[in-house]
Design a protein around this motif. Sequence first.
Motif, short mmCIF file in Angstrom:
data_model
loop_
_atom_site.label_atom_id
_atom_site.label_comp_id
_atom_site.label_asym_id
_atom_site.label_seq_id
_atom_site.Cartn_x
_atom_site.Cartn_y
_atom_site.Cartn_z
N ILE A 117 0.84 -1.20 0.00
CA ILE A 117 0.00 0.00 0.00
C ILE A 117 0.88 1.25 0.00
CG2 ILE A 117 -1.67 1.34 1.34
CD1 ILE A 117 -2.88 -1.06 -0.07
N LYS A 118 1.98 1.21 0.74
CA LYS A 118 2.87 2.37 0.84
C LYS A 118 3.44 2.76 -0.50
CE LYS A 118 5.39 5.39 3.19
NZ LYS A 118 4.79 6.51 3.96
N GLU A 119 3.95 1.79 -1.27
CA GLU A 119 4.56 2.16 -2.55
C GLU A 119 3.50 2.58 -3.57
OE1 GLU A 119 6.90 -1.02 -4.18
OE2 GLU A 119 5.48 -2.56 -3.59
N MET A 120 2.29 2.03 -3.47
CA MET A 120 1.23 2.47 -4.38
C MET A 120 0.77 3.88 -4.01
SD MET A 120 -1.13 -0.81 -5.35
CE MET A 120 -1.86 -0.98 -3.74
N TYR A 121 0.71 4.16 -2.72
CA TYR A 121 0.33 5.50 -2.27
C TYR A 121 1.33 6.54 -2.74
CZ TYR A 121 0.00 9.41 1.06
OH TYR A 121 -0.08 10.64 1.64
N GLU A 122 2.61 6.25 -2.61
CA GLU A 122 3.64 7.18 -3.06
C GLU A 122 3.56 7.39 -4.57
OE1 GLU A 122 7.10 6.45 0.34
OE2 GLU A 122 7.19 5.35 -1.57
N ALA A 123 3.30 6.32 -5.31
CA ALA A 123 3.17 6.44 -6.77
C ALA A 123 1.98 7.31 -7.13
CB ALA A 123 3.04 5.05 -7.39
N MET A 124 0.90 7.19 -6.37
CA MET A 124 -0.30 7.99 -6.62
C MET A 124 -0.07 9.46 -6.26
SD MET A 124 -4.11 7.60 -4.88
CE MET A 124 -3.47 7.66 -3.19
N ALA A 125 0.50 9.70 -5.07
CA ALA A 125 0.63 11.08 -4.57
C ALA A 125 1.72 11.86 -5.29
CB ALA A 125 0.90 11.05 -3.07
N ILE A 126 2.78 11.19 -5.71
CA ILE A 126 3.92 11.87 -6.35
C ILE A 126 3.76 11.89 -7.86
CG2 ILE A 126 6.42 11.79 -6.75
CD1 ILE A 126 6.64 10.40 -3.98
N PHE A 127 3.42 10.73 -8.44
CA PHE A 127 3.46 10.56 -9.88
C PHE A 127 2.08 10.44 -10.51
CE2 PHE A 127 5.23 8.04 -13.65
CZ PHE A 127 5.90 9.14 -14.18
N SER A 128 1.03 10.56 -9.68
CA SER A 128 -0.35 10.45 -10.15
C SER A 128 -0.58 9.13 -10.89
CB SER A 128 -0.71 11.64 -11.07
OG SER A 128 -2.11 11.77 -11.18
N LEU A 212 1.43 15.90 3.25
CA LEU A 212 2.45 16.78 2.68
C LEU A 212 3.84 16.17 2.74
CD1 LEU A 212 1.22 20.22 4.09
CD2 LEU A 212 0.88 19.30 1.78
N ASP A 213 4.04 15.23 3.65
CA ASP A 213 5.34 14.56 3.73
C ASP A 213 5.65 13.82 2.43
OD1 ASP A 213 5.62 15.44 6.32
OD2 ASP A 213 4.87 13.58 7.21
N THR A 214 4.60 13.41 1.75
CA THR A 214 4.77 12.69 0.47
C THR A 214 4.63 13.63 -0.72
OG1 THR A 214 3.87 10.69 1.49
CG2 THR A 214 3.95 10.74 -0.91
N THR A 215 3.63 14.50 -0.69
CA THR A 215 3.40 15.37 -1.85
C THR A 215 4.52 16.37 -2.08
OG1 THR A 215 2.10 16.99 -0.57
CG2 THR A 215 0.90 15.16 -1.60
N GLU A 247 8.58 29.43 -3.70
CA GLU A 247 8.93 29.40 -2.29
C GLU A 247 7.75 28.96 -1.42
OE1 GLU A 247 10.20 32.45 1.33
OE2 GLU A 247 10.16 33.18 -0.74
N GLY A 248 7.97 27.94 -0.61
CA GLY A 248 6.95 27.47 0.33
C GLY A 248 6.05 26.39 -0.21
N MET A 249 6.15 26.07 -1.48
CA MET A 249 5.28 25.06 -2.09
C MET A 249 5.59 23.67 -1.55
SD MET A 249 2.94 24.10 -4.28
CE MET A 249 2.65 25.58 -5.26
N ASP A 250 4.54 22.93 -1.15
CA ASP A 250 4.74 21.55 -0.70
C ASP A 250 3.59 20.61 -1.06
OD1 ASP A 250 2.93 22.66 1.05
OD2 ASP A 250 4.11 22.32 2.86
N GLY A 251 2.70 21.02 -1.91
CA GLY A 251 1.60 20.15 -2.35
C GLY A 251 0.70 20.90 -3.32
N ALA A 265 -4.50 21.91 -7.74
CA ALA A 265 -4.81 22.31 -6.37
C ALA A 265 -3.48 22.38 -5.63
CB ALA A 265 -5.74 21.30 -5.70
N GLY A 266 -2.99 23.59 -5.41
CA GLY A 266 -1.68 23.78 -4.81
C GLY A 266 -1.78 24.37 -3.41
N THR A 267 -0.77 24.11 -2.60
CA THR A 267 -0.70 24.73 -1.29
C THR A 267 0.74 25.11 -0.99
OG1 THR A 267 -1.20 24.51 1.08
CG2 THR A 267 -0.46 22.53 -0.04
N ALA A 268 0.91 26.25 -0.36
CA ALA A 268 2.24 26.75 -0.02
C ALA A 268 2.17 27.44 1.33
CB ALA A 268 2.74 27.73 -1.08
#
Length: 446
Positions: A117-128, A212-215, A247-251, A265-268
């Motif tokens: 689940i962890k590697e699929m979640y990272e693939a989804m959150a980082i690489f869509s 946000l730790d992943t995104t 500057e400040g972007m993390d998701g 949908a961005g957040t900084a």
Amino acid sequence: MINLISKRLLVAVLVIFTIISIVPKQVKAEESLNVMAEAAILVDATSGKILYEKNAGKPLGVASMTKMMTEYLLLEAIAKEQVTWDQQYKVTDYAYQISQDMRLSNVPFREEESYTIKEMYEAMAIFSANAATIGIAETLADTEAEFVELMNEKAKEMGLEDTIFVNSTGLSNSSLMGMHPKGTKESDENIMPARSVAKLTKILLDDYPEVLDTTKIPVKLFREGTVDETRMENWNSMLPGLIYEYEGMDGLKTGSTDFAGYSFAGTAKRQETRLIAVVMGAVDDRGKGSYKARFDATRDLFDYGFGKFTVEEVVPAGHQIKGQETLNVEKGVEKEVAIATKEPLTMMIRTADKDQYQLEIILDNKLVKNDSLEATVDKDLVVGAVELTKADGTDYGYLSGYKKQIKVVTTESIERASWFSLTLHSAEEFMSALWNDTSTFVKELF
């Protein structure tokens, strides 16, 4: 004489022309902010205060921003210990077939292989990664169709207006090779307004900030050190170190399909301020949608938010509203009780607009009758609330749909008068009324 009149007329025309030429320069910043997108919204992530919006209530294609709901449901399941990060998912034929479509964002799946689940979640959150998203959906609800039901139920629970989910990924159903979720049509699309996307983003950040730790990871290798190793560069190119860094972007989540266009949908966060910006159907100055256009539009929104807005204490604690400093007290040892705001009211506003806000007190009509309370009155009794109303210009309100309020309380306690005092007071009132009536009668005789 005629020449003098002509000269005066010419001067008047020049003055009028000068005034007209100056006025456009005084147009408020939010009116001149030209966000190149079909819809957009900018929000203070802490309070939900909307700082700017454009067509934010219009339902549009949401594309892969859909995956934020999948992320939410996964993180919720993790928190409830319904699944674990190291839990294995065995690839179904559906997920495998989608993973082989090179037109889509994916990491390669192997038939009958298992992935955590962890590697699929990272693939989804980082690489869509779309097949990885389907794998998560199938893990949480057996089938994607059942997962879509969970998505729509959660959307109603969150109050996401005009939101329709038809799959877990945000892909057009027509891209799912005829395997789209049961109960949906091949022509169906995921639909959300920008305001609902912003609300989903805020709820995700509020409930599971660890997303946000992943995104915020700019690049990660999927199955590093194996023959399936895949470089996953985050589609959010505004992350530090990437091409459009900010500057400040993390998701948080990009999205693009032919139907939805280019969205984000961005957040900084800068210092203590976190903003959420959503752009949908972004275009360049020629009106053409592009990968870069969504980041340009987002940059404009963030520059506006971080540059023009600050958190201000608009009303201090203990503030009394002029003309409404007291309430009458019936049957009390005192005839009045002072009222004031219990806590300060802070709000993210444009500094230049601070004087545009007016205070309005709303009394609790179940407790306060005709501006009066009946004794005994306790100190810190909540008698109503104060809210801000903008006198001039646009106030977009909050994602919640409600204005921000602070409590108004009594600042002292008033004891109830004794039976003797009340009786004496009633007698005094009776005699006073009787005297007034007698005086009037005597005056009328003469």
